[in-house]
Motif scaffolding. Structure first.
Motif, PDB file in Angstrom:
ATOM      1  N   TYR A 282     -28.703   1.638 -35.378  1.00  0.00           N
ATOM      2  CA  TYR A 282     -29.082   2.836 -34.624  1.00  0.00           C
ATOM      3  C   TYR A 282     -28.648   2.718 -33.162  1.00  0.00           C
ATOM      4  CZ  TYR A 282     -31.972   6.378 -32.345  1.00  0.00           C
ATOM      5  OH  TYR A 282     -32.407   7.434 -31.585  1.00  0.00           O
ATOM      6  N   ILE A 283     -28.882   1.562 -32.559  1.00  0.00           N
ATOM      7  CA  ILE A 283     -28.477   1.365 -31.165  1.00  0.00           C
ATOM      8  C   ILE A 283     -26.961   1.514 -31.033  1.00  0.00           C
ATOM      9  CG2 ILE A 283     -28.399  -0.287 -29.258  1.00  0.00           C
ATOM     10  CD1 ILE A 283     -31.172   0.984 -29.855  1.00  0.00           C
ATOM     11  N   ALA A 284     -26.216   1.013 -32.014  1.00  0.00           N
ATOM     12  CA  ALA A 284     -24.760   1.152 -31.985  1.00  0.00           C
ATOM     13  C   ALA A 284     -24.349   2.622 -32.080  1.00  0.00           C
ATOM     14  CB  ALA A 284     -24.133   0.346 -33.115  1.00  0.00           C
ATOM     15  N   ARG A 285     -25.060   3.385 -32.890  1.00  0.00           N
ATOM     16  CA  ARG A 285     -24.742   4.811 -33.043  1.00  0.00           C
ATOM     17  C   ARG A 285     -24.964   5.563 -31.728  1.00  0.00           C
ATOM     18  NH1 ARG A 285     -27.614   9.108 -35.716  1.00  0.00           N
ATOM     19  NH2 ARG A 285     -29.149   7.637 -36.517  1.00  0.00           N
ATOM     20  N   VAL A 286     -26.071   5.267 -31.061  1.00  0.00           N
ATOM     21  CA  VAL A 286     -26.334   5.892 -29.757  1.00  0.00           C
ATOM     22  C   VAL A 286     -25.286   5.438 -28.747  1.00  0.00           C
ATOM     23  CG1 VAL A 286     -27.996   6.152 -27.884  1.00  0.00           C
ATOM     24  CG2 VAL A 286     -28.807   6.019 -30.252  1.00  0.00           C
ATOM     25  N   THR A 287     -24.928   4.155 -28.792  1.00  0.00           N
ATOM     26  CA  THR A 287     -23.943   3.605 -27.863  1.00  0.00           C
ATOM     27  C   THR A 287     -22.601   4.313 -28.009  1.00  0.00           C
ATOM     28  OG1 THR A 287     -25.022   1.438 -27.852  1.00  0.00           O
ATOM     29  CG2 THR A 287     -22.718   1.508 -27.189  1.00  0.00           C
ATOM     30  N   LYS A 288     -22.165   4.528 -29.240  1.00  0.00           N
ATOM     31  CA  LYS A 288     -20.875   5.198 -29.450  1.00  0.00           C
ATOM     32  C   LYS A 288     -20.896   6.636 -28.933  1.00  0.00           C
ATOM     33  CE  LYS A 288     -20.552   3.811 -33.839  1.00  0.00           C
ATOM     34  NZ  LYS A 288     -19.997   3.596 -35.212  1.00  0.00           N
ATOM     35  N   ALA A 289     -22.067   7.275 -28.996  1.00  0.00           N
ATOM     36  CA  ALA A 289     -22.170   8.655 -28.515  1.00  0.00           C
ATOM     37  C   ALA A 289     -22.305   8.717 -26.993  1.00  0.00           C
ATOM     38  CB  ALA A 289     -23.371   9.338 -29.164  1.00  0.00           C
ATOM     39  N   GLY A 293     -21.599   1.444 -20.066  1.00  0.00           N
ATOM     40  CA  GLY A 293     -20.666   0.367 -19.759  1.00  0.00           C
ATOM     41  C   GLY A 293     -21.070  -0.958 -20.377  1.00  0.00           C
ATOM     42  N   LEU A 294     -22.382  -1.194 -20.456  1.00  0.00           N
ATOM     43  CA  LEU A 294     -22.920  -2.443 -20.992  1.00  0.00           C
ATOM     44  C   LEU A 294     -24.250  -2.142 -21.667  1.00  0.00           C
ATOM     45  CD1 LEU A 294     -23.074  -5.643 -21.125  1.00  0.00           C
ATOM     46  CD2 LEU A 294     -24.273  -5.507 -18.921  1.00  0.00           C
ATOM     47  N   VAL A 295     -24.483  -2.760 -22.817  1.00  0.00           N
ATOM     48  CA  VAL A 295     -25.766  -2.650 -23.500  1.00  0.00           C
ATOM     49  C   VAL A 295     -26.486  -3.986 -23.390  1.00  0.00           C
ATOM     50  CG1 VAL A 295     -26.939  -2.199 -25.701  1.00  0.00           C
ATOM     51  CG2 VAL A 295     -24.821  -0.985 -25.133  1.00  0.00           C
ATOM     52  N   GLU A 311     -27.860 -12.798 -32.766  1.00  0.00           N
ATOM     53  CA  GLU A 311     -27.190 -12.083 -33.857  1.00  0.00           C
ATOM     54  C   GLU A 311     -27.395 -10.575 -33.757  1.00  0.00           C
ATOM     55  OE1 GLU A 311     -25.000 -13.273 -36.063  1.00  0.00           O
ATOM     56  OE2 GLU A 311     -25.216 -15.105 -34.864  1.00  0.00           O
ATOM     57  N   ILE A 312     -28.566 -10.149 -33.314  1.00  0.00           N
ATOM     58  CA  ILE A 312     -28.818  -8.713 -33.154  1.00  0.00           C
ATOM     59  C   ILE A 312     -27.892  -8.121 -32.097  1.00  0.00           C
ATOM     60  CG2 ILE A 312     -30.509  -7.101 -32.159  1.00  0.00           C
ATOM     61  CD1 ILE A 312     -32.648  -8.471 -33.830  1.00  0.00           C
ATOM     62  N   ALA A 313     -27.745  -8.812 -30.960  1.00  0.00           N
ATOM     63  CA  ALA A 313     -26.845  -8.316 -29.912  1.00  0.00           C
ATOM     64  C   ALA A 313     -25.399  -8.298 -30.397  1.00  0.00           C
ATOM     65  CB  ALA A 313     -26.978  -9.179 -28.661  1.00  0.00           C
ATOM     66  N   LYS A 314     -24.992  -9.325 -31.138  1.00  0.00           N
ATOM     67  CA  LYS A 314     -23.625  -9.366 -31.673  1.00  0.00           C
ATOM     68  C   LYS A 314     -23.388  -8.213 -32.646  1.00  0.00           C
ATOM     69  CE  LYS A 314     -23.022 -14.401 -31.345  1.00  0.00           C
ATOM     70  NZ  LYS A 314     -22.922 -15.656 -32.151  1.00  0.00           N
ATOM     71  N   ALA A 315     -24.415  -7.872 -33.429  1.00  0.00           N
ATOM     72  CA  ALA A 315     -24.279  -6.780 -34.393  1.00  0.00           C
ATOM     73  C   ALA A 315     -24.078  -5.446 -33.689  1.00  0.00           C
ATOM     74  CB  ALA A 315     -25.509  -6.728 -35.298  1.00  0.00           C
ATOM     75  N   VAL A 316     -24.798  -5.212 -32.596  1.00  0.00           N
ATOM     76  CA  VAL A 316     -24.619  -3.974 -31.830  1.00  0.00           C
ATOM     77  C   VAL A 316     -23.196  -3.895 -31.282  1.00  0.00           C
ATOM     78  CG1 VAL A 316     -25.351  -2.690 -29.776  1.00  0.00           C
ATOM     79  CG2 VAL A 316     -27.063  -3.808 -31.223  1.00  0.00           C
ATOM     80  N   GLN A 317     -22.719  -5.003 -30.722  1.00  0.00           N
ATOM     81  CA  GLN A 317     -21.376  -5.007 -30.137  1.00  0.00           C
ATOM     82  C   GLN A 317     -20.304  -4.802 -31.206  1.00  0.00           C
ATOM     83  OE1 GLN A 317     -20.463  -7.716 -26.896  1.00  0.00           O
ATOM     84  NE2 GLN A 317     -18.590  -8.379 -27.927  1.00  0.00           N
ATOM     85  N   ALA A 318     -20.461  -5.474 -32.344  1.00  0.00           N
ATOM     86  CA  ALA A 318     -19.468  -5.343 -33.413  1.00  0.00           C
ATOM     87  C   ALA A 318     -19.406  -3.912 -33.948  1.00  0.00           C
ATOM     88  CB  ALA A 318     -19.803  -6.317 -34.536  1.00  0.00           C
ATOM     89  N   GLU A 319     -20.547  -3.255 -34.049  1.00  0.00           N
ATOM     90  CA  GLU A 319     -20.606  -1.908 -34.603  1.00  0.00           C
ATOM     91  C   GLU A 319     -20.158  -0.848 -33.606  1.00  0.00           C
ATOM     92  OE1 GLU A 319     -21.587   1.006 -37.564  1.00  0.00           O
ATOM     93  OE2 GLU A 319     -21.485  -1.175 -37.712  1.00  0.00           O
ATOM     94  N   SER A 320     -20.460  -1.074 -32.316  1.00  0.00           N
ATOM     95  CA  SER A 320     -20.197  -0.045 -31.305  1.00  0.00           C
ATOM     96  C   SER A 320     -18.884  -0.240 -30.549  1.00  0.00           C
ATOM     97  CB  SER A 320     -21.337  -0.017 -30.283  1.00  0.00           C
ATOM     98  OG  SER A 320     -21.346  -1.207 -29.496  1.00  0.00           O
ATOM     99  N   GLY A 321     -18.426  -1.492 -30.461  1.00  0.00           N
ATOM    100  CA  GLY A 321     -17.245  -1.773 -29.665  1.00  0.00           C
ATOM    101  C   GLY A 321     -17.523  -1.860 -28.181  1.00  0.00           C
ATOM    102  N   ILE A 322     -18.801  -1.794 -27.787  1.00  0.00           N
ATOM    103  CA  ILE A 322     -19.205  -1.878 -26.382  1.00  0.00           C
ATOM    104  C   ILE A 322     -19.850  -3.241 -26.133  1.00  0.00           C
ATOM    105  CG2 ILE A 322     -20.668  -0.899 -24.567  1.00  0.00           C
ATOM    106  CD1 ILE A 322     -18.434   0.961 -25.334  1.00  0.00           C
ATOM    107  N   ARG A 323     -19.511  -3.858 -25.013  1.00  0.00           N
ATOM    108  CA  ARG A 323     -20.066  -5.173 -24.682  1.00  0.00           C
ATOM    109  C   ARG A 323     -21.589  -5.134 -24.702  1.00  0.00           C
ATOM    110  NH1 ARG A 323     -20.629  -7.891 -19.025  1.00  0.00           N
ATOM    111  NH2 ARG A 323     -21.066 -10.058 -19.568  1.00  0.00           N
ATOM    112  N   THR A 324     -22.190  -6.112 -25.374  1.00  0.00           N
ATOM    113  CA  THR A 324     -23.640  -6.156 -25.543  1.00  0.00           C
ATOM    114  C   THR A 324     -24.154  -7.560 -25.277  1.00  0.00           C
ATOM    115  OG1 THR A 324     -23.523  -4.420 -27.236  1.00  0.00           O
ATOM    116  CG2 THR A 324     -25.556  -5.722 -27.127  1.00  0.00           C
TER     117      THR A 324
END
Length: 335
Positions: A282-289, A293-295, A311-324
């Motif tokens: 969900y955080i990745a989905r919001v991030t993509k929208a 600059g940084l999550v 691992e949770i932070a890595k998952a957000v970054q992998a899904e969104s493409g935004i540095r986390t």
């Protein structure tokens, strides 16, 4: 703006146990024995070891994200703006007392998301609260909180320091300690908080959480951050208020307490729907929208290991493409 994280856990403080510390030491020694640092004649041993740790061990392996509950300090120029008053506030207060004693002055603002206990339980142990007014008349903070909570902010703090459960009563502090002012926050509330080098603009929007909870968008000096603790997706669409807070900010500090499996209660766990917390997808989905600059993920689950938090932070970054990044106590970000 300068952001300092003083508390990053959710729900309840969760310090490392002795067994967990021993496990970290053991695992690090095993890695060191398998891949020892190269000898460098003339260099101090502590320098060689530190360099090896930075190279071979992840943050979660060589350190810890911390066990204090939510408290984030944002410095806009020389004025502190505190986001939530979890147990991390105690550590912040120790440093603030040094500032108060040396300068005789400590002024700031507190933007409170809500009054669940993990977000206010640092207050009774916040040293500046007890600064005698006759000696420190310029120790003053303004508290901003909602009015539609089961208890408004002032009432919640008063109840937390009632004589039956705490040795010092809140009303006594109000008479002789820090000078406190209280202001009301509501959905779409905005204000300008004064600083010596220009005002900081703040916007509040309601978040999806069992108790009325506010996220904040804070702008100062051409930079913007968003702070959205304790929120979850109640529907498929991203809430308009959340998007308004996060869109285009330099830094988004957000709750991401569970994995998706934990949130849904899969593999025999307790389902967390309706508990008011988020997961990486969900955080990745919001991030993509919203394209921050940084999550920075925070409000880590008290049962999550340091490795699980990473691992949770890595998952957000992998899904969104935004540095986390995963927030840890002592993390400082200059924005």
């Amino acid at each position: 703006m300068k952001i300092t994280f003083w508390g990053v856990r959710g729900s309840v403080p969760s310090p490392l146990t002795g067994a967990q510390v021993a496990s970290k030491v053991r695992d690090s020694l095993m890695k060191c024995m398998a891949n020892p640092p190269k000898d460098s004649p003339g260099r101090p041993v502590n320098e060689i070891v530190t360099e090896w740790m930075q190279r071979e061990l992840s943050f979660g392996e060589r350190s810890t994200f911390g066990g204090n509950t939510t408290c984030v300090e944002v410095r806009c120029g020389d004025v502190p703006i505190i986001l939530d008053m979890g147990t991390g506030l105690r550590e912040l207060g120790i440093r603030q007392m040094d500032e108060l004693v040396s300068t005789g002055k400590l002024e700031g603002h507190i933007l409170q998301s809500h009054v669940h206990w993990d977000h206010i339980q640092g207050v009774p142990f916040w040293k500046p609260l007890y600064a005698p007014r006759r000696k420190f008349p310029d120790c003053r903070f303004t508290f901003y909180g909602g009015k539609e909570w089961e208890l408004d902010l002032q009432a919640a703090l008063r109840q937390q320091m009632h004589g039956q459960v705490f040795p010092v009563q809140f009303e006594e502090i109000r008479r002789v300690g820090m000078t406190m002012g209280f202001e009301t926050v509501f959905d779409m509330w905005s204000a300008e908080l004064g600083t010596k080098d220009g005002s900081a603009k703040v916007l509040a929007r309601k978040l999806h959480h069992p108790q009325e909870t506010f996220g904040y968008r804070l702008s100062h000096g051409g930079k913007t951050i968003a702070f959205t603790t304790d929120h979850e997706p109640y529907a498929e669409d991203i809430p308009r208020g959340l998007l308004e807070l996060v869109e285009g900010v330099d830094v988004w500090i957000t709750d991401c307490q569970y994995t998706l499996h934990e949130y849904l209660g899969l593999k025999g766990g307790v389902q967390k729907l309706g508990w008011g917390h988020s997961f990486p997808e969900y955080i990745a989905r919001v991030t993509k929208a919203a394209k921050p600059g940084l999550v920075v993920t925070t409000h880590h689950d008290p049962e999550a290991s340091d490795e699980a938090i990473e691992e949770i932070a890595k998952a957000v970054q992998a899904e969104s493409g935004i540095r986390t990044l995963a927030a840890h106590e002592g993390l400082v970000l200059d924005v």
